[in-house]
Scaffold this active site. Structure first.
Site, short mmCIF file in Angstrom:
data_model
loop_
_atom_site.label_atom_id
_atom_site.label_comp_id
_atom_site.label_asym_id
_atom_site.label_seq_id
_atom_site.Cartn_x
_atom_site.Cartn_y
_atom_site.Cartn_z
N ASN A 49 37.99 39.14 39.12
CA ASN A 49 37.22 38.85 40.32
C ASN A 49 36.29 39.97 40.79
OD1 ASN A 49 39.66 40.22 40.96
ND2 ASN A 49 39.45 39.65 43.10
N GLY A 97 46.28 42.47 39.87
CA GLY A 97 46.54 41.09 39.50
C GLY A 97 47.53 40.46 40.46
N THR A 137 51.14 39.10 42.04
CA THR A 137 52.45 39.72 42.22
C THR A 137 53.39 39.35 41.08
OG1 THR A 137 52.21 39.81 44.62
CG2 THR A 137 54.45 39.84 43.75
N GLY A 188 52.49 41.52 38.31
CA GLY A 188 52.87 42.89 38.63
C GLY A 188 54.32 43.18 38.35
N GLU A 191 48.04 46.91 42.37
CA GLU A 191 47.35 46.28 43.50
C GLU A 191 47.49 44.78 43.27
OE1 GLU A 191 45.22 44.19 45.54
OE2 GLU A 191 43.54 44.89 44.31
N CYS A 200 41.66 39.41 46.86
CA CYS A 200 43.05 39.62 47.25
C CYS A 200 43.21 39.86 48.75
CB CYS A 200 43.65 40.78 46.46
SG CYS A 200 42.72 42.31 46.57
N GLU A 212 44.70 52.96 45.79
CA GLU A 212 43.44 53.28 45.12
C GLU A 212 42.45 53.72 46.19
OE1 GLU A 212 42.27 49.77 42.96
OE2 GLU A 212 43.54 50.27 41.25
#
Length: 491
Positions: free
Chosen positions: A164, A239, A241, A244, A261, A295, A472
């Site tokens: 995205n 990406g 959860t 993740g 993230e 997100c 980040e």
């Protein structure tokens, strides 16, 4: 409303037979390809070489060799920062090409694509600026000893970039890793790989040493292989959860460091004193920008019971008025979703919400537009009567399906806002700024916007709870890319 414009061209896209591996353009061994589809039309626009496991392994080996040689890591931080600035300048020079490819494979509306690329270039510059205050060595004394504190590159970094935001989120991962002296293997998403080729051209142009960076357009298999690779020291992943969790489990086998993230279900708390004329121009883009494939999208809009009817009418009208259509047109505000599965996902969430008692105030269906009948369009949707514990209120849709939820008082608003497994972002709108700030302190979110439009990408960005690990951006994001060593000697 929906656009009746004929589809326009996002610009020519050339097929690519090679990938950028260890400083050279090389054809993948297996010869696999990625067919890139324009989400506005559903038609193929290019065929690109796809990296496989062999290329991933070679990229990691080359990254390790470059790291161990010191060809990049041993350079002064200011020299590395100058390269980051050169990358930003080169991206600026390719603005038109980058905008065209983001329209072609991601379906970003033109104005948003321009904003994303400006943001990406600025991230490279912001990270470069951190070099002026970067301290990689200091001396501490005490108890008759001198201790040297040294910060060394964490090692080989696997940067897993999502579909995205293939330029901005790539910058957020790659720039700090390079400034810290790391080597990087970039895994680009197969749905939106076009920008990664332009990034690779830039890396080649600015003269990064061979092996310091490789760019691999590839599917999940290659991403999973990199995460599990014992030669990878750090994983930077963006990406869902669910993905993740899998990354954490896989990387744990060799104790790779990581930042994650992940997903969000962000709430906007609209206080009773909020001015609709001031709030709506910020709130609608924050909820529906990029068709809510962000997100941090504000997908839960919390309003008081007393003001519900006013906000329901205003929001439904605003959503219904947004031009939906060809992302290449400057008039389009809402473009397509990234693929057909995303449209089906939106349909499923709307259907489940209605079954659980919600009402569709506007939207709620896929769209077939003139000249783009096979495109992946879904109407901006506002659901009313959504229970805080319902399926749509608890899960990330990643599409333009927005829930209107009422609260009884401020304490109830906080409870609802914090009442999911996520904690990525939130927003508070109200005329009394001190009151709004007080409420922001109570929200379980890594990013909270108070009467402002969005996130400061130059500052630490990340989530609470199941929205991720680490940050980040800013010095805090850069810190992740260092290992800290103490060396104790007699004073």
């Amino acid at each position: 409303m929906t656009s009746t414009l004929e589809p326009t061209s996002a610009g020519p896209v050339a097929d690519k037979a090679a990938i950028y591996l260890a400083g050279r353009w090389q054809e993948p061994v297996a010869g696999e390809q990625i067919t890139v589809v324009n989400p506005a039309t559903g038609s193929p626009v290019a065929k690109l070489a796809a990296a496989g496991i062999d290329e991933a392994d070679r990229a990691v080996v080359a990254a390790r060799e470059a790291l161990d040689s010191g060809v990049w890591a041993d350079r002064d931080a200011t020299e590395r920062a100058a390269t980051l600035v050169a990358i930003a300048d080169a991206l600026d020079a390719r603005t038109d090409s980058l905008v065209s490819v983001l329209i072609a494979d991601l379906g970003l509306p033109r104005s948003f694509a321009e904003f994303v690329n400006q943001t990406a270039a600025q991230i490279w510059r912001d990270v470069a600026d951190l070099a002026t205050e970067l301290r990689t060595e200091e001396v501490r004394t005490g108890a008759g000893y001198k201790t040297l504190i040294r910060r060394e590159p964490v090692g080989v970094v696997a940067a897993i970039v999502p579909f995205n935001a293939p330029t901005a989120l790539a910058a957020a991962k790659i720039a700090p890793a390079l400034l810290a002296g790391c080597s990087v293997v970039v895994k680009a998403d197969p749905y939106t790989p076009l920008a990664s080729y332009i990034l690779a051209e830039v890396f080649d142009e600015v003269g990064l040493p061979p092996g310091v960076i490789s760019v691999l357009p590839a599917g999940r298999e290659v991403g999973a292989h990199l995460v599990a690779h014992p030669g990878v020291d750090f994983v930077s992943f963006t990406g869902s959860t669910v993905s993740g969790r899998a990354v954490m489990k896989s990387a744990a086998d060799h104790m790779a460091r990581m930042t994650l993230e992940l997903g969000g279900k962000s709430a906007a708390v609209i206080l009773d004193d909020a001015d609709p004329a001031a709030v709506l121009p910020m709130l609608v883009p924050l909820a529906l920008g990029q068709s809510s494939q962000v997100c941090t999208a504000l997908t839960r809009l919390l309003v008081s019971e007393e003001n519900h009817d006013m906000w329901a009418e205003l929001l439904a009208g605003a959503f219904a008025s947004l031009p939906v259509g060809d992302p290449a047109s400057p008039d389009t505000v809402i473009g397509p979703l990234v693929n057909a599965d995303a449209v089906t996902r939106c349909e499923r969430f709307v259907a489940e919400a209605v079954e659980e008692g919600a009402t569709v105030l506007t939207g709620g269906e896929r769209l077939s537009l003139p000249g783009m009948e096979n495109g992946y369009f879904f109407a901006p949707t506002l659901l009313d009567g959504v229970r805080p514990d319902s399926t749509v209120a608890q899960n990330e849709v990643f599409g333009p399906v927005i829930s209107l939820i009422t609260y009884t008082d401020v304490d109830d608003a906080v409870r609802i806002a914090n009442g999911t497994d996520f904690g990525l972002a939130a927003a508070v709108f109200g005329t009394d700024v001190d009151r709004a700030l007080g409420l922001a302190d109570r929200l379980d979110a890594g990013v909270v916007a108070v009467n402002t439009p969005g996130t400061a990408m130059a500052q630490p960005f990340g989530g609470y709870k199941q929205s991720g690990i680490g940050r980040e951006g800013g010095p805090e994001g850069l810190d992740h890319f260092f290992e800290v060593k103490q060396i104790r000697v007699p004073e």
